[in-house]
Write an enzyme that holds these catalytic residues in place. Structure first.
Site, PDB file in Angstrom:
ATOM      1  N   TYR A 133     -17.026 -29.296  42.523  1.00  0.00           N
ATOM      2  CA  TYR A 133     -18.264 -28.587  42.204  1.00  0.00           C
ATOM      3  C   TYR A 133     -19.405 -29.533  42.543  1.00  0.00           C
ATOM      4  O   TYR A 133     -19.539 -30.601  41.944  1.00  0.00           O
ATOM      5  CB  TYR A 133     -18.306 -28.182  40.732  1.00  0.00           C
ATOM      6  CG  TYR A 133     -17.515 -26.926  40.450  1.00  0.00           C
ATOM      7  CD1 TYR A 133     -18.161 -25.731  40.157  1.00  0.00           C
ATOM      8  CD2 TYR A 133     -16.130 -26.923  40.507  1.00  0.00           C
ATOM      9  CE1 TYR A 133     -17.445 -24.573  39.912  1.00  0.00           C
ATOM     10  CE2 TYR A 133     -15.399 -25.775  40.268  1.00  0.00           C
ATOM     11  CZ  TYR A 133     -16.061 -24.608  39.965  1.00  0.00           C
ATOM     12  OH  TYR A 133     -15.332 -23.457  39.735  1.00  0.00           O
TER      13      TYR A 133
ATOM     14  N   HIS B 291     -15.710 -11.678  38.519  1.00  0.00           N
ATOM     15  CA  HIS B 291     -15.169 -12.935  39.044  1.00  0.00           C
ATOM     16  C   HIS B 291     -13.930 -13.396  38.286  1.00  0.00           C
ATOM     17  O   HIS B 291     -13.945 -13.566  37.067  1.00  0.00           O
ATOM     18  CB  HIS B 291     -16.236 -14.025  38.980  1.00  0.00           C
ATOM     19  CG  HIS B 291     -15.791 -15.335  39.585  1.00  0.00           C
ATOM     20  ND1 HIS B 291     -15.506 -15.482  40.927  1.00  0.00           N
ATOM     21  CD2 HIS B 291     -15.564 -16.550  39.015  1.00  0.00           C
ATOM     22  CE1 HIS B 291     -15.137 -16.733  41.162  1.00  0.00           C
ATOM     23  NE2 HIS B 291     -15.156 -17.394  40.025  1.00  0.00           N
TER      24      HIS B 291
END
Length: 522
Positions: free
Chosen positions: A206, A390
């Site tokens: 990330y 998601h």
């Protein structure tokens, strides 16, 4: 430019067949070789396929992207004669002619280069054995073509020259539209892109970068957000979130970037207000004409954080990425300021999915206390107009439930055929009103039958998530409403028959309401 070329092709070729066909949606199934157009009503759907071949053309709806158990049509034009049959595939062999012919040929043509077939069908037929219903859920479209016509309509067909599959929202009010909203003449653009970062050779990364928003002299509305994915990185870039910072951030941090969880990341980067969300397979998003995301006003954010999830299972070290978003802004303000609410299960190892279970349910609850507090000054509530659902690799279904005073209302959004590689935002057919005191539940059904050990919630693609991002207006301060089970109930997963576990009761969860820069635990 590419969309213009597609429209010209459609107009010139379709008009020659029947000028009355005016499709609303389109998709490229094979670049330069196979195009799909369609329109639908509440009961029927009409497709037109155009393939660069003078042989047969195949099209179908598949349960999983393969041939087996697919609902297929195959047609061609030979010596002026049109051939077309509704078929059913039992495996990787010539699909058999369906006993119930529910697809109807409207017209067909072969101009010596392209073959076009236009056909129609009810969204739901009475053939439950050999047809697949077409719903608001993700559809796996399959396609094929051959360079030559078959010898006969009843014999074995030659194996396709080329085939493929593509996930689509066939019943969509936003994705795949041929006609997109007009961008005003005064529009300006603001790019939020990763600064040519060397992607770490880790399975999952990330990566965060900070951007100072330009100092506009007046309030603007963001009316379009478009992913800018570096060519060749379509599978590397799994999803992107943009966070708005409402607390002061030093201008010197503009352009600062690094791994999000690195201990050296500036504390000012801990912004929690989700501004935009995009995931793999999604395209550009246009705000409805009466809404826009505000920038440039006194109370608007002045700094943004882009968070990119890089999925690098082969642990390559040669990726350099500059993907991100392009925002389109206008000074022609819409009626309402829009905002986004992240709802679902907190992204922690507290989300536990046992192995070997075909239908395991994970739930994230936004309780009535959160919405009551968030809408204390907005008693008429807010209107939800779009959703992004998601999950990760195990996800099969996602439902966003809506509960008011203990009564279940229609689903806000859902996908019963969730595809990890196609996470397109969903414009709702009708806006949904959320009132103070309403409860929102995001539920994800997973299939872990191929795994032999526990799957935990987390940021990695091999871990799991269960989230929905709801876009709404008018804007309120609530930005996240996530929950996770109270730890003592998780013990049941380890000691019980997982297929019988049901931990969906609100009092088994702890919920966290997050108001821009403030977090409240209930």
């Amino acid at each position: 430019m590419f969309r213009v070329i597609l429209i010209v092709l459609l107009v010139t070729f379709s008009t020659a067949i029947n000028g009355k066909f005016v499709p609303t949606h389109s998709a490229v199934l094979d670049e330069d070789n196979y195009y799909l157009y369609w329109l639908y009503t509440k009961e029927t759907i009409t497709f037109e396929v155009q393939a660069k071949t003078t042989g047969y053309v195949g099209f179908g709806i598949s349960p999983n992207g393969g041939m087996a158990n697919s609902d297929i049509v195959i047609g061609w034009v030979k010596d002026g004669q049109k051939y077309f049959k509704d078929r059913f595939a039992t495996g990787k062999s010539t699909p058999v002619v369906d006993t119930s012919q529910d697809w109807t040929l409207v017209t067909a043509s072969d101009n010596g280069t392209w073959t076009s077939l236009r056909f129609t069908r009810k969204l739901k037929t009475c053939d439950t054995k050999q047809d697949i219903d077409i719903t608001e859920s993700t559809a796996r479209v399959i396609w094929s073509y051959h360079t030559a016509d078959p010898a006969s309509e009843t014999g074995t067909l030659p194996q396709h020259t080329k085939r493929g599959t593509k996930s689509l929202q066939l019943l969509s009010y936003g994705a795949g539209l041929l006609k997109t909203p007009t961008i005003p003449d005064d529009a300006i653009y603001f790019d939020i892109l990763q600064p040519n970062v060397s992607v770490p050779s880790d399975d999952t990364t990330y990566y965060c970068a900070g951007f100072k928003i330009p100092e506009y002299s007046q309030k603007h509305h963001v009316i379009k957000m478009e992913p800018v994915i570096q060519k060749g990185h379509e599978t590397l870039v799994h999803h992107i979130l943009v966070y708005a910072c409402y607390k002061p951030v030093n201008d010197s941090l503009h352009g600062f970037h690094g791994v999000c969880q690195n201990k050296n990341m500036p504390k000012e980067f801990n912004c929690i207000s989700t501004m935009f969300a995009w995931a793999i397979g999604g395209g550009a998003f246009y705000f409805p004409e009466h809404t826009g995301y505000p920038l440039g006003a006194e109370d608007s954010p002045k700094f943004l954080i882009i968070e990119t999830h890089f999925d690098n299972p082969n642990k390559r070290s040669d990726y350099v990425d500059a993907s991100g978003f392009r925002l389109t802004l206008t000074t022609k303000l819409r009626q309402y300021d829009a905002a986004i609410l992240a709802n679902g299960h907190a992204v922690t190892h507290g989300e536990i999915i046992p192995p070997g279970v075909a239908n395991f349910k994970t739930v994230g609850i936004c309780p009535s206390q959160c919405t009551s507090q968030a809408m204390a000054s907005q008693p008429q509530g807010v209107k939800v107009f779009a959703a992004l659902l998601h999950s990760h690799l195990l996800g099969r279904k996602i439902h966003v439930r809506h509960i008011r005073n203990g009564t279940e209302l229609p689903l806000i959004s859902f996908d019963n055929e969730y595809d990890f590689n196609y996470q397109e935002g969903r414009m709702l057919e009708k806006e949904v009103t959320l009132l103070p005191g309403d409860e929102i539940r995001t539920e994800c059904v997973t299939d872990s039958t191929a795994r032999t050990s526990l799957t935990l919630g987390g940021r990695s693609t091999r871990e799991e998530m269960c989230l929905s991002f709801l876009m709404f207006y008018p804007a309120i301060d609530l930005t996240r409403c996530l929950s996770s089970p109270i730890p003592k109930y998780l013990i049941n997963i380890a000691v019980s028959d997982a297929s019988n576990i049901n931990i969906t009761t609100g009092n088994m969860y702890v919920s966290r309401c997050q108001f821009k820069e403030v977090k409240i635990t209930l």
